[in-house]
Write a protein that holds these residues in place. Sequence first.
Motif, PDB file in Angstrom:
ATOM      1  N   ASP A 111       0.166   0.955   7.998  1.00  0.00           N
ATOM      2  CA  ASP A 111      -0.287   0.422   6.647  1.00  0.00           C
ATOM      3  C   ASP A 111      -2.097   0.164   6.590  1.00  0.00           C
ATOM      4  O   ASP A 111      -2.672  -0.008   5.462  1.00  0.00           O
ATOM      5  CB  ASP A 111       0.348  -0.805   6.127  1.00  0.00           C
TER       6      ASP A 111
ATOM      7  N   ARG B  59       1.846   2.320   3.141  1.00  0.00           N
ATOM      8  CA  ARG B  59       2.945   1.746   3.439  1.00  0.00           C
ATOM      9  C   ARG B  59       4.218   2.211   3.601  1.00  0.00           C
ATOM     10  O   ARG B  59       4.450   2.957   2.508  1.00  0.00           O
ATOM     11  CB  ARG B  59       2.846   0.378   2.728  1.00  0.00           C
TER      12      ARG B  59
ATOM     13  N   ARG C 182       7.890   1.527   2.241  1.00  0.00           N
ATOM     14  CA  ARG C 182       8.519   0.585   1.263  1.00  0.00           C
ATOM     15  C   ARG C 182      10.062   0.688   1.266  1.00  0.00           C
ATOM     16  O   ARG C 182      10.797   0.168   0.550  1.00  0.00           O
ATOM     17  CB  ARG C 182       8.007   1.089  -0.205  1.00  0.00           C
ATOM     18  N   GLY C 183      10.594   1.463   2.134  1.00  0.00           N
ATOM     19  CA  GLY C 183      12.140   1.691   2.344  1.00  0.00           C
ATOM     20  C   GLY C 183      12.512   2.791   3.345  1.00  0.00           C
ATOM     21  O   GLY C 183      11.849   3.672   3.670  1.00  0.00           O
TER      22      GLY C 183
ATOM     23  N   ASP D 109       4.890   3.952  -0.142  1.00  0.00           N
ATOM     24  CA  ASP D 109       4.527   3.437  -1.352  1.00  0.00           C
ATOM     25  C   ASP D 109       3.638   4.284  -2.286  1.00  0.00           C
ATOM     26  O   ASP D 109       3.502   3.977  -3.332  1.00  0.00           O
ATOM     27  CB  ASP D 109       3.749   1.969  -1.188  1.00  0.00           C
TER      28      ASP D 109
ATOM     29  N   TRP E  33      10.220  -4.043   3.895  1.00  0.00           N
ATOM     30  CA  TRP E  33      10.512  -2.919   3.544  1.00  0.00           C
ATOM     31  C   TRP E  33      11.958  -2.361   3.776  1.00  0.00           C
ATOM     32  O   TRP E  33      12.255  -1.379   3.231  1.00  0.00           O
ATOM     33  CB  TRP E  33       9.422  -2.023   4.180  1.00  0.00           C
TER      34      TRP E  33
END
Length: 402
Positions: free
Chosen positions: A34, A79, A81-82, A93, A245
């Motif tokens: 990130d 980043r 995010r999941g 992201d 996340w």
Amino acid sequence: MRTVTVVGASLSGLYAARELRAQGFDGRLVVVGDEPHPPYDRPPLSKDFLTGRAHEADLALADTEELDGLDARWLLGVRARGLDARGRTVLLDDGRTVPTDGVVVATGAAARHLAGEPRAGVHTLRTLDDARALRADLTREPRRVVVVGGGFVGAETASSCAALGHDVTVVEAAAVPLVPQLGAELAAVCASLHRRAGVGLLTGVSVAALRGTTAAVTGVDLTDGRTLPADVVIAGIGVVPNTAWLAGSPLLLNDGVLCDDGCVSTLPQVVAVGDVARVGGTRAEHWTSATSQPRAAIRNLLAGRTVESARSVPYFWSDQYGSRIQFAGRRRDGDTVRIAEGTIADVVPEGSGFLARFERAGRTTAVLAVDRPRPFMRARRELAAEAAGIPATAGGPRQGAS
């Protein structure tokens, strides 16, 4: 496994990437970070970097040649995010997705912030960008600095600010800082380092509010009614593991990613290392954990099951006011403290330090040293040998491997 994605490009993420190649993984390797910076070392941020004795180039954990040699795709400044339900795709992201066969979660932790509206002059110290901003604030004329939190990061930062000639006060909510780590008696001794350096230490009190405007902080209101004037405020009040996340994924989360003793999560194709990993019930926020866990984690990831434990004798160190504090082992309340070398009184007037042993049922459970590095390393080797079941008289230097 044809693709492995390491999410987190700091210390533990870099070590995981190294282990993947060292253990024979020759597939596609993706590293997501990130921050926009290549992997760098965090401990100097509160010490040599803050005081100007180290520059950004000195923080690099690997040079360009080594990073190129890992043959990885580096996705920095983005980043995660999941993680999809099967743990086979990392979602970013910026809208991209990274299909993968294995995942190493190495997202670390984020600094806690003081409550209230953001104000110029109020800092945390976790990332290189944090350190850049704080160092810029400290290069001006002598300033009134309030450090909130007397833990290791707070104490190291206070030490650096004092070395730069600033007027420093440390505010700690507990009666004595570092009691959970060191026990009441020896924590009090280490707290004396603040006073030896002329740094104020206020304990048993918390921050009620910050004074000033968004343009500048001017003071800190305490819960006992006092107000400390301040030009710079630094929050050293702990961290939160970066697991947001992973919400909605099958991974079990509880103050970190829950893992077995081998860093394997509830999905066998997902392992976690470093500050974000709760390994065997313990989450360790230390440099040595971040560097030692990846070996076992990657072996288990590639094997598809847990074949090696990542648990080792905990070790950490802290440099404060010209003294080095070193600790190894697992101290518990009720352990007996024995000063094995030097005396506690040596810390303040002489600076020659001491070596202490924590003991339970006739066995050493942990050791603490202040300015006694050689005796400490011997004691640490003994602890490691005992944990490995090696007789204290056998093995020589090999006992130090950890």
